[in-house]
Design a protein around this motif. Sequence first.
Motif, PDB file in Angstrom:
ATOM      1  N   LYS A 208      26.190   9.464   7.286  1.00 25.00           N
ATOM      2  CA  LYS A 208      26.386   9.098   6.221  1.00 25.00           C
ATOM      3  C   LYS A 208      26.274  10.747   5.723  1.00 25.00           C
ATOM      4  CE  LYS A 208      21.991   7.828   5.785  1.00 25.00           C
ATOM      5  NZ  LYS A 208      21.089   8.098   6.810  1.00 25.00           N
ATOM      6  N   SER A 209      26.336  11.444   5.869  1.00 28.57           N
ATOM      7  CA  SER A 209      26.680  12.297   5.263  1.00 28.57           C
ATOM      8  C   SER A 209      27.723  12.901   5.613  1.00 28.57           C
ATOM      9  CB  SER A 209      25.562  13.672   5.763  1.00 28.57           C
ATOM     10  OG  SER A 209      23.909  13.317   5.125  1.00 28.57           O
ATOM     11  N   THR A 210      28.326  12.472   6.899  1.00 29.57           N
ATOM     12  CA  THR A 210      29.214  13.004   7.290  1.00 29.57           C
ATOM     13  C   THR A 210      30.834  11.848   6.722  1.00 29.57           C
ATOM     14  OG1 THR A 210      28.414  13.781   9.914  1.00 29.57           O
ATOM     15  CG2 THR A 210      31.160  13.241   9.392  1.00 29.57           C
TER      16      THR A 210
ATOM     17  N   GLY B 210      21.712  10.299  11.092  1.00 27.51           N
ATOM     18  CA  GLY B 210      22.383  10.662  11.807  1.00 27.51           C
ATOM     19  C   GLY B 210      23.003   9.628  12.088  1.00 27.51           C
TER      20      GLY B 210
ATOM     21  N   ARG C 260      28.826  22.013  13.718  1.00 22.43           N
ATOM     22  CA  ARG C 260      27.761  23.106  14.081  1.00 22.43           C
ATOM     23  C   ARG C 260      28.214  23.584  15.693  1.00 22.43           C
ATOM     24  NH1 ARG C 260      24.105  18.861  13.889  1.00 22.43           N
ATOM     25  NH2 ARG C 260      24.783  19.262  11.319  1.00 22.43           N
TER      26      ARG C 260
HETATM   27  N1  LIG Z   1      28.221  19.993  10.851  1.00 19.32           N
HETATM   28  C1  LIG Z   1      28.880  19.309  11.860  1.00 19.32           C
HETATM   29  N2  LIG Z   1      28.620  18.875  13.217  1.00 19.32           N
HETATM   30  C2  LIG Z   1      27.923  18.895  14.740  1.00 19.32           C
HETATM   31  N3  LIG Z   1      28.179  17.637  14.044  1.00 19.32           N
HETATM   32  C3  LIG Z   1      27.392  16.842  13.214  1.00 19.32           C
HETATM   33  C4  LIG Z   1      27.823  17.823  11.665  1.00 19.32           C
HETATM   34  N4  LIG Z   1      27.672  17.080  11.052  1.00 19.32           N
HETATM   35  C5  LIG Z   1      27.093  16.548  11.354  1.00 19.32           C
HETATM   36  N5  LIG Z   1      26.843  16.511  12.699  1.00 19.32           N
HETATM   37  C6  LIG Z   1      26.290  15.664  13.947  1.00 19.32           C
HETATM   38  O1  LIG Z   1      27.015  13.668  13.477  1.00 19.32           O
HETATM   39  C7  LIG Z   1      26.681  12.759  13.230  1.00 19.32           C
HETATM   40  C8  LIG Z   1      26.290  11.942  11.740  1.00 19.32           C
HETATM   41  O2  LIG Z   1      25.691  12.431  11.180  1.00 19.32           O
HETATM   42  P1  LIG Z   1      25.348  13.140   9.909  1.00 19.32           P
HETATM   43  O3  LIG Z   1      26.761  12.783   8.644  1.00 19.32           O
HETATM   44  O4  LIG Z   1      24.107  14.299   8.971  1.00 19.32           O
HETATM   45  O5  LIG Z   1      24.015  11.786   9.350  1.00 19.32           O
HETATM   46  P2  LIG Z   1      23.133  11.241   8.481  1.00 19.32           P
HETATM   47  O6  LIG Z   1      23.718  11.761   6.907  1.00 19.32           O
HETATM   48  O7  LIG Z   1      23.396   9.997   8.590  1.00 19.32           O
HETATM   49  O8  LIG Z   1      21.857  11.579   8.706  1.00 19.32           O
HETATM   50  C9  LIG Z   1      25.093  13.083  14.120  1.00 19.32           C
HETATM   51  O9  LIG Z   1      24.942  13.054  14.870  1.00 19.32           O
HETATM   52  C10 LIG Z   1      25.342  14.704  13.210  1.00 19.32           C
HETATM   53  O10 LIG Z   1      24.320  15.413  14.858  1.00 19.32           O
END
Ligand SMILES: Nc1ncnc2c1ncn2[C@@H]1O[C@H](COP(=O)(O)OP(=O)(O)O)[C@@H](O)[C@H]1O
Lengths: 323, 566
Positions: B86-88, B83, A323
């Motif tokens: 985890k998803s990352t 945030g 993003r």
């Molecule tokens: N595609 C992306 N681009 C920029 N920032 C991201 C993206 N995906 C996640 N983030 C940022 O990385 C961090 C971890 O996000 P994420 O892995 O979605 O957390 P969770 O799944 O644990 O809620 C957050 O601060 C989020 O805003």
Amino acid sequence: MDFLQTLILTTDSAVRLSVPLLFACLAGLYSERSGVVDIGLEGKMLGGAFAAGCVAAITGSAWLGLLAAILVSIGLALVHGYASITQRGNQIVSGVAINFVASGLTALLGQAWFGRGGKTPQLPNTARFTEITLPFAEPMRNVPVIGRIYSDIISGHSLLVYAAFIAIPLTWWILYRTRFGLRLRAVGENPGAVDTAGISVAWMRYRAVIIAGILCGFAGAYLSIAQSAGFSKDMTAGKGFIALAALVFAKWKPLNALGACFLFGFLDAVAIRMQGTALPVVGEVPVQAMQALPYILTVILLAGFIGKSIPPKADGVPYTKER
Amino acid sequence: MRGGWNRREGLINGDFILHLDEQATARGGDGSGANGSGTGQSADVPAIRLVGIEKRFGPVFANRNIDLTVAKGSIHGIIGENGAGKSTLMSILYGFYQADSGDIYVNGKRQKIPDSQKAIAIGIGMVHQHFMLVENFSVLENVVLGVEGGALLGKGMDKARSELKRLAEEYDLRIDPEAIVEELPVGLQQRVEILKALYRGADILILDEPTGVLTPAEADHLFRILGQLRDQGKTILLITHKLREIMAITDRVSVMRRGEMVGSVHTAETSVEQLAEMMVGRHVLLNVEKTESKPGDEILSVEHLTVIDKRGVKRVKDVSFSVHAGEIVGIAGVSGNGQSELMEAVAGMITASNGTVRINGEAVDVTSKADALERRHRGMAHVPEDRHRTGLVTKFPARENMILGYQDQKKYGQGTFLDLGAILKETEEFMVDFDVRPPDPNLKAANFSGGNQQKLVLAREMERNPDILIVGQPTRGVDIGAIEFIHKRLIEMRDAGKAILLVSVELDEIRSLSDRILVMFDGTIVGERPAGASEQELGLMMAGIADTSGVADKAATPSADTVGAE
Ligand SMILES: Nc1ncnc2c1ncn2[C@@H]1O[C@H](COP(=O)(O)OP(=O)(O)O)[C@@H](O)[C@H]1O
Ligand SMILES: [Mg+2]
């Protein structure tokens, strides 16, 4: 001239006039179904027409002319692809730029190379795609209705005309019956789904854009070395935009595209036929009014009066993960 | 076990050893294969081992030096606040993102996973938090996408159809292969995602927050399937931020906080409290303290509200309810059951096709125009569900965001020009009052963390002292510390005699804040419950199993048309 005769002649010229629209509309369909908006159809067609005109004039071969048209058009398509797929730029801006470049360069180079005010040399028939008469066209002429349709409308066109009409069902088949088509439709709707299914989004889109280039090459070649005998400046005259309108009108579906392009081609044919003829009540209709009709119809469609036209969901949206 | 999650200091040493011996197994507390459910020799080799994974998005460290070991044939939970990263992390394992550094071992073998194709090839499947489905495709088309079995579709599709039928029966994942995905409820869409992974023969299945879109009963069904998959020897990675789910189903659990791995523990040896503490980094109060409500006058009344969306689907069906001064009315429901549309229609973001809304007894035009500004003038404030899309202009600095929707007030300047000094001063005050960090009015909204962004929006709306506050998902993507703060402020506002309409998909949040709970299912309010209603009872209602109590409910529409609790 009786009414039937007029109708047949008008339909016959509608077939010819709808051919560049068909090629360009299908080009737009591949591109936009993959998620890349293509406002540069006009420019690619023009570039292709110029290349065909030049090469056919120099080599005397229509086939080499067609090949050149395809190559030049693919080249422009790749520029658009690089800007919008690899660089994730604004697809409208890139398309508009291609239109300007094509319009300027063809006029400039045409004048520099041939010195005829932007025209390429007049082609002999041997360097063109000429009309071919289908088998039994002559004897069939005497059969009522069907015979006339066959010999006057279906027969007597150049090879490229038949290619355009074959491209329609072929595109339908590719889109709905092949792996490539499934992926193409998917990448224009949700590139994330394609990516996570293990397919390269960029490569899918590049392939679509290249196909669009090939088809615009056909459209351009048709204009300069089939319909006419040489290239003339800005000879596409907005056909790329009408094709785009037809694409919207066709709701991005190949079989509808046939209908839309033929309708717009027919309107064009009628406009030409009516030039200078006064109609009862309204009097003489200005050509411009007829030429504007495709656009007016498309606007009416977009306003929601004739069903709904929903573009592919990811159309025009660069694919980014971060993003 | 303590060694397990107190591993951060140990990591520094661990890192060092690691470069000497990549196959080191006896590391820290997360020794692999310790869990006895695997059999034979292969159980010693972990299904997945991540070493030193790092990933940044611009300035944000989404993953920082992450180590993780997942035993074969186990269900491994990964828990952490929104945030936490985890998803990352999971997307890196699935080849969707590339790690900046770090190594991935799958079944003991070091793997580079440059794209999802590779992940699929080595037996990894993933159900994404935001489904990766082509919405206007059929279930079958979605399943075969990428594994069509030949250049022409015909034969592959037939094979897939029968294979899908077999999977559906084996795992009790029944679905109509010809159904169009966008017409399916979210629970079934998730089923398509699971089937996609199984169809590709995934041995290691990652599920990212799968229960967010499910009713409690559907979640139970999912857990049964996961148990069945584990018993067949598959490895499951279950991501969630709900502690109870972790306790119910996992063998081991790893905790993430702010991009780092805090530690891993055996589920049997831990407790909800300990996990919560690991997630947040300190002791947390899981309950909100509040007194009995003292409802006053009716502030908001909604009667027979019906909302039809662009596609012509009825999203809200003849809904009626009211909110009084000094009470919080919560609307519970699985996401996608019309709550969003209801809230947007009441707040003036979309028009309703039918119905009446009154603020302080006076009717508002809800059918012919959607006028959020007018509602603000009448004393309604609105915190939208999605702060990025509708709550903030993330490219604007905090001070400009702070006056959005109120920019025409006299105190911010008369005529053409804004009074920048006044705006700055007020923003500073609001930021301090809501503990927004950093309290810098000139910082772009995008550069605040999720919790602080949310506080910005809440400050903007709540500081106006509205009669009624409509608030959607007030704590989505917000850390527990900020959650506590936000909950406290909402209760304070209620105690100050304001009316609050709360919409949330977090049942815990609804239960701890609301004085009355309305449950929405399929566009209708299926019932009303008082504050103390049990989770089970609400869960059943959320699944559309209408009122079982038999008490005539004022708020409930006469809807008992329970559309199968799929
Ligand atoms: N595609 C992306 N681009 C920029 N920032 C991201 C993206 N995906 C996640 N983030 C940022 O990385 C961090 C971890 O996000 P994420 O892995 O979605 O957390 P969770 O799944 O644990 O809620 C957050 O601060 C989020 O805003
Ligand atoms: Mg997540």
